[in-house]
Design an enzyme around this catalytic site. Sequence first.
Site, PDB file in Angstrom:
ATOM      1  N   CYS A  33       5.922  -0.257   7.283  1.00  0.00           N
ATOM      2  CA  CYS A  33       5.644   0.925   6.554  1.00  0.00           C
ATOM      3  C   CYS A  33       6.800   1.432   5.659  1.00  0.00           C
ATOM      4  CB  CYS A  33       5.049   2.333   7.319  1.00  0.00           C
ATOM      5  SG  CYS A  33       4.570   3.712   6.431  1.00  0.00           S
ATOM      6  N   LEU A  34       6.455   1.675   4.519  1.00  0.00           N
ATOM      7  CA  LEU A  34       7.375   2.066   3.455  1.00  0.00           C
ATOM      8  C   LEU A  34       8.270   3.281   3.802  1.00  0.00           C
ATOM      9  CD1 LEU A  34       5.924   1.219   0.029  1.00  0.00           C
ATOM     10  CD2 LEU A  34       7.621  -0.077   1.167  1.00  0.00           C
ATOM     11  N   HIS A  58      -4.345   0.945   7.580  1.00  0.00           N
ATOM     12  CA  HIS A  58      -3.064   1.442   7.697  1.00  0.00           C
ATOM     13  C   HIS A  58      -2.903   2.698   6.555  1.00  0.00           C
ATOM     14  CE1 HIS A  58       1.335   1.055   7.897  1.00  0.00           C
ATOM     15  NE2 HIS A  58       1.288   1.763   6.816  1.00  0.00           N
ATOM     16  N   GLU A  59      -3.323   2.565   5.475  1.00  0.00           N
ATOM     17  CA  GLU A  59      -3.212   3.648   4.369  1.00  0.00           C
ATOM     18  C   GLU A  59      -4.239   4.641   4.727  1.00  0.00           C
ATOM     19  OE1 GLU A  59      -0.887   3.518   2.534  1.00  0.00           O
ATOM     20  OE2 GLU A  59      -0.510   1.260   3.061  1.00  0.00           O
ATOM     21  N   GLN A  93       2.749  10.021   1.203  1.00  0.00           N
ATOM     22  CA  GLN A  93       4.065   9.046   1.362  1.00  0.00           C
ATOM     23  C   GLN A  93       5.050   9.624  -0.011  1.00  0.00           C
ATOM     24  OE1 GLN A  93       2.225   5.206   2.160  1.00  0.00           O
ATOM     25  NE2 GLN A  93       4.399   5.097   3.005  1.00  0.00           N
ATOM     26  N   HIS A 122      -2.751   7.280   7.267  1.00  0.00           N
ATOM     27  CA  HIS A 122      -1.601   8.315   6.467  1.00  0.00           C
ATOM     28  C   HIS A 122      -2.413   9.519   6.079  1.00  0.00           C
ATOM     29  CE1 HIS A 122       2.021   6.245   6.236  1.00  0.00           C
ATOM     30  NE2 HIS A 122       1.513   4.939   5.596  1.00  0.00           N
ATOM     31  N   GLY A 127       0.893  -1.247  -0.049  1.00  0.00           N
ATOM     32  CA  GLY A 127      -0.111   0.089  -0.081  1.00  0.00           C
ATOM     33  C   GLY A 127       0.893   1.242  -0.080  1.00  0.00           C
TER      34      GLY A 127
HETATM   35 NI    NI Z   1       2.394   3.009   5.608  1.00  0.00          NI
END
Ligand code: NI
Length: 158
Positions: free
Chosen positions: A89-90, A131-132, A51, A135, A46
Amino acid sequence: MALRNIVTEGDPILRKVCRPVGEVSPRIQMILDDMVETMRDANGVGLAAPQVGIMRRMFVAEPTPERVFCFVDPEIVSMEGEQESEEGCLSVPGMAGTVIRPEKIRIRGLDRYGKMQDYKFEGFDAIVMCHEFDHLEGVLYIDKADDVHELSEEPEEE
Ligand code: NI
């Protein structure tokens, strides 16, 4: 399509509440396509717009390979139950932590073509979507996990 740089924790952009997108214009579609490419390149499941430095309410997710979702101006309309799992998380590379999420959610929003979609997700899919979605509110999983730890590169030896 093009890869975009992924913003990492510490950058204030990850802590802002994103603004609505409104219309899914060709420019928005291009950004979504770039986000899918960037997510795949980083082996993520995701990726949310902040991000990649864009303060708009949209994210892409691919909880199962080849099943991509694009959400623009999403809204979580209901949640049910609880589940616990380890997340990463990226934007927080090399780390992981345990988070409690709803077991099932219903979420609606515009897709890549500007069409309103209404989905029910459960299990891992629900975790990814929540989670997304977080953000977009400037929330990271590390805010919810109290056991954030480094991921070891290699399996530990007994
Ligand atoms: Ni994330």
